[in-house]
Write an enzyme that holds these catalytic residues in place. Structure first.
Site, short mmCIF file in Angstrom:
data_model
loop_
_atom_site.label_atom_id
_atom_site.label_comp_id
_atom_site.label_asym_id
_atom_site.label_seq_id
_atom_site.Cartn_x
_atom_site.Cartn_y
_atom_site.Cartn_z
CG HIS A 54 34.59 45.54 33.83
ND1 HIS A 54 34.10 44.90 32.71
CD2 HIS A 54 35.55 44.74 34.35
CE1 HIS A 54 34.75 43.74 32.56
NE2 HIS A 54 35.64 43.62 33.53
CG ASP A 57 40.39 42.22 30.92
OD1 ASP A 57 41.21 42.62 31.77
OD2 ASP A 57 39.43 41.47 31.20
CG HIS A 68 36.52 39.69 32.62
ND1 HIS A 68 37.77 39.70 33.20
CD2 HIS A 68 35.84 38.65 33.17
CE1 HIS A 68 37.85 38.71 34.08
NE2 HIS A 68 36.69 38.05 34.07
CG ASP A 87 41.82 39.11 32.63
OD1 ASP A 87 42.08 39.42 31.44
OD2 ASP A 87 40.95 39.69 33.31
N1 Q9C Z 1 35.60 37.43 41.75
C1 Q9C Z 1 38.77 42.88 35.21
O1 Q9C Z 1 39.42 41.94 34.79
N2 Q9C Z 1 34.06 39.15 39.14
N3 Q9C Z 1 37.67 42.71 35.95
C2 Q9C Z 1 34.19 37.78 38.78
C3 Q9C Z 1 35.45 36.66 40.59
C4 Q9C Z 1 34.16 40.08 38.04
C5 Q9C Z 1 37.21 41.39 36.27
C6 Q9C Z 1 34.10 36.89 39.96
C7 Q9C Z 1 35.49 40.03 37.37
C8 Q9C Z 1 35.86 41.40 36.86
C9 Q9C Z 1 39.22 44.27 34.98
ZN ZN Z 2 39.39 40.98 33.05
#
Ligand code: Q9C
Ligand code: ZN
Length: 348
Positions: free
Chosen positions: A162, A198, A200, A287
Site C-alpha cells: 500500500h 493479497d 487488498h 489474507d
Molecule cells: N483494521 C495489508 O493487508 N485497514 N494491509 C482495514 C482493519 C486497512 C491491510 C481495517 C487494511 C490494510 C498489507
Molecule cells: Zn491485505
C-alpha cells in the site's frame, strides 16, 4: 527455498490501531513474522539475514522528501509531546480535492496528512528501522534470484504494497515488492512482472509502476467498491503513458471462493505469460484465507499449495514478498504451503 528474515522486524510494534472509531490491538502484529519464521525453520527451509543495503534502490521507487519524512518522523513526533502507548501521529487535515498537496507544510502533524493515506497505519520508535530492514531483505532476495536462484522468499513485516511513491498507509511504509522489482531491473532483467495476490489491492505498487512499460502489475483483490483501499483497484485502470496496457486489476466480490479465485488467477497468469517478463515478484498476502479476521475471501490452507504450483508453472525466476495475512495461527502453514507447492511444481 532460500528465505530471508531478520528479527529487526520486531522493532515495529505499535500497540493499537484506530478501527471503526476506537483503538483496537494491531492486526499487523509482531507474531506474524515470528510464526512464519518458525514454520520456515520447522520445514527445513534455508533462512539467512539480509545482506544488501536497499538505500540505492529506495529513491528509485519512493520520493526523496517522503523518505526524509519517514526517517525523521518519530523524532519530530516526540518533539511535539512525550510518547505514551496510545499517542499516534494523526493529521489535523488532509489535502483532499482543491487543497494543495504540492505545498508541504512545515508543521509535522500537517505533513502526516500529506504523506499518509489513511488513519489506520500506526507507527512507533522502531518503525523506520524495521521498514528499512524489510527493504534490505527484499533487495537481498532479488540479488539471489538475479544471480541464479530459482526463487526466494522474504519473510518480513511491516508489509509494503500500500506504500506509494510518496505516502504510507494500509500498515505499509516502504514498498518491499517494488524494491524487489526495481532491484531485479537494476540487475539486468529487461521486464519484470509483479503479481499481487493479497486480499487488498496493491495501490502503492500500481502507482509506482503505472506509467512504466518495464514493470507490469497484475492484482487479484477484493472489489474496492466495498474493500480497502477503496480509491484504487478498479478494472478500468490499465496503465498510462508508456505503461498503457501493463496494469491489470481483477477485482472480485467479498465472499469469493477458491474456485472463482483460481479462475481469476488464470487470467492474471495469462497476462504475465504475454508480458515478456524475465522475472516475477509475488506480493504474497495470505489474507485471502477463509479465517482472516479483516478479509472476506474463502481460500483454505491446501489452496495455497495450488497457488504455489500455478506460479511455478510460469517458469520465471521468482521473489516472494510477504504482505498481509492476519489469521496469525495459520500464517506459517499458509506461507510454507505456497513455497512447497512452488517447489514441487518447479521440480517437475
Ligand atoms: N483494521 C495489508 O493487508 N485497514 N494491509 C482495514 C482493519 C486497512 C491491510 C481495517 C487494511 C490494510 C498489507
Ligand atoms: Zn491485505
Amino acid at each position: 527455498m532460500r528465505t530471508v528474515f531478520t528479527p529487526l522486524h520486531a522493532l515495529h510494534a505499535p500497540a493499537t490501531e484506530f478501527f471503526r472509531g476506537e483503538r483496537v490491538p494491531c492486526f499487523e502484529k509482531v507474531d506474524r513474522a515470528r510464526y512464519v519464521h518458525e514454520a520456515l525453520v520447522a520445514r527445513g527451509h534455508r533462512v539467512d539475514a539480509p545482506e544488501v543495503d536497499s538505500r540505492a534502490v529506495l529513491p528509485q521507487v519512493h520520493g526523496e522528501r517522503y523518505l526524509a519524512f519517514l526517517e525523521s518522523a518519530w523524532a519530530r513526533w516526540l518533539a511535539l509531546a512525550p510518547a505514551t502507548p496510545e499517542r499516534q501521529p494523526c493529521p489535523p487535515t488532509r489535502p483532499i480535492r482543491t487543497l494543495r498537496a504540492d505545498c508541504e507544510p512545515a508543521e509535522f502533524s500537517a505533513q502526516v496528512g500529506v504523506f499518509c493515506m489513511d488513519s489506520g497505519t500506526p507507527s512507533c520508535a522502531g518503525t523506520w528501522a524495521a521498514a528499512q530492514a524489510g527493504a534490505d531483505a527484499a533487495a537481498t532476495a532479488a540479488r539471489w534470484v538475479s544471480q541464479g536462484e530459482r526463487a526466494a522468499f522474504v519473510a518480513t513485516r511491516p508489509p509494503g504494497h500500500h506504500a506509494g511513491p510518496d505516502f504510507m498507509g494500509g500498515y505499509c511504509f516502504l514498498n518491499n515488492a517494488a524494491v524487489a522489482a526495481q532491484a531485479l531491473r537494476n540487475a539486468g532483467a529487461a521486464r519484470v512482472a509483479v503479481l499481487d495476490v493479497d486480499y487488498h489491492h496493491g495501490n502503492g505498487t500500481q502507482a509506482i509502476f503505472y506509467e512504466r512499460a518495464d514493470v507490469a502489475f497484475v492484482s487479484l483483490h477484493g472489489d474496492p467498491r466495498t474493500e480497502f483501499p477503496f480509491f484504487l483497484g478498479h478494472a478500468d485502470e490499465t496503465g498510462a503513458g508508456a505503461g498503457r496496457g501493463h496494469n491489470l486489476n481483477l477485482p472480485l466480490p467479498a465472499g469469493t471462493d477458491a474456485q472463482s479465485w483460481f479462475q481469476a488467477l488464470a487470467h492474471g497468469l495469462a497476462h504475465i505469460r504475454q508480458s515478456h517478463a524475465q522475472a516475477l515478484v509475488v506480493s504474497l498476502g495470505l489474507d485471502t484465507f477463509e479465517n482472516d479476521p479483516i478479509s472476506k475471501f474463502r481460500l483454505r490452507s491446501d489452496d495455497f499449495l495450488r497457488l504455489g504450483e500455478r506460479i511455478a508453472a510460469l517458469g520465471l525466476p521468482t521473489v516472494f514478498v510477504l504482505e498481509g495475512g492476519y489469521a496469525v495461527d495459520a500464517l506459517g502453514l499458509n506461507a510454507v504451503n505456497v513455497l512447497e507447492g512452488f517447489e514441487a511444481q518447479a521440480a517437475v
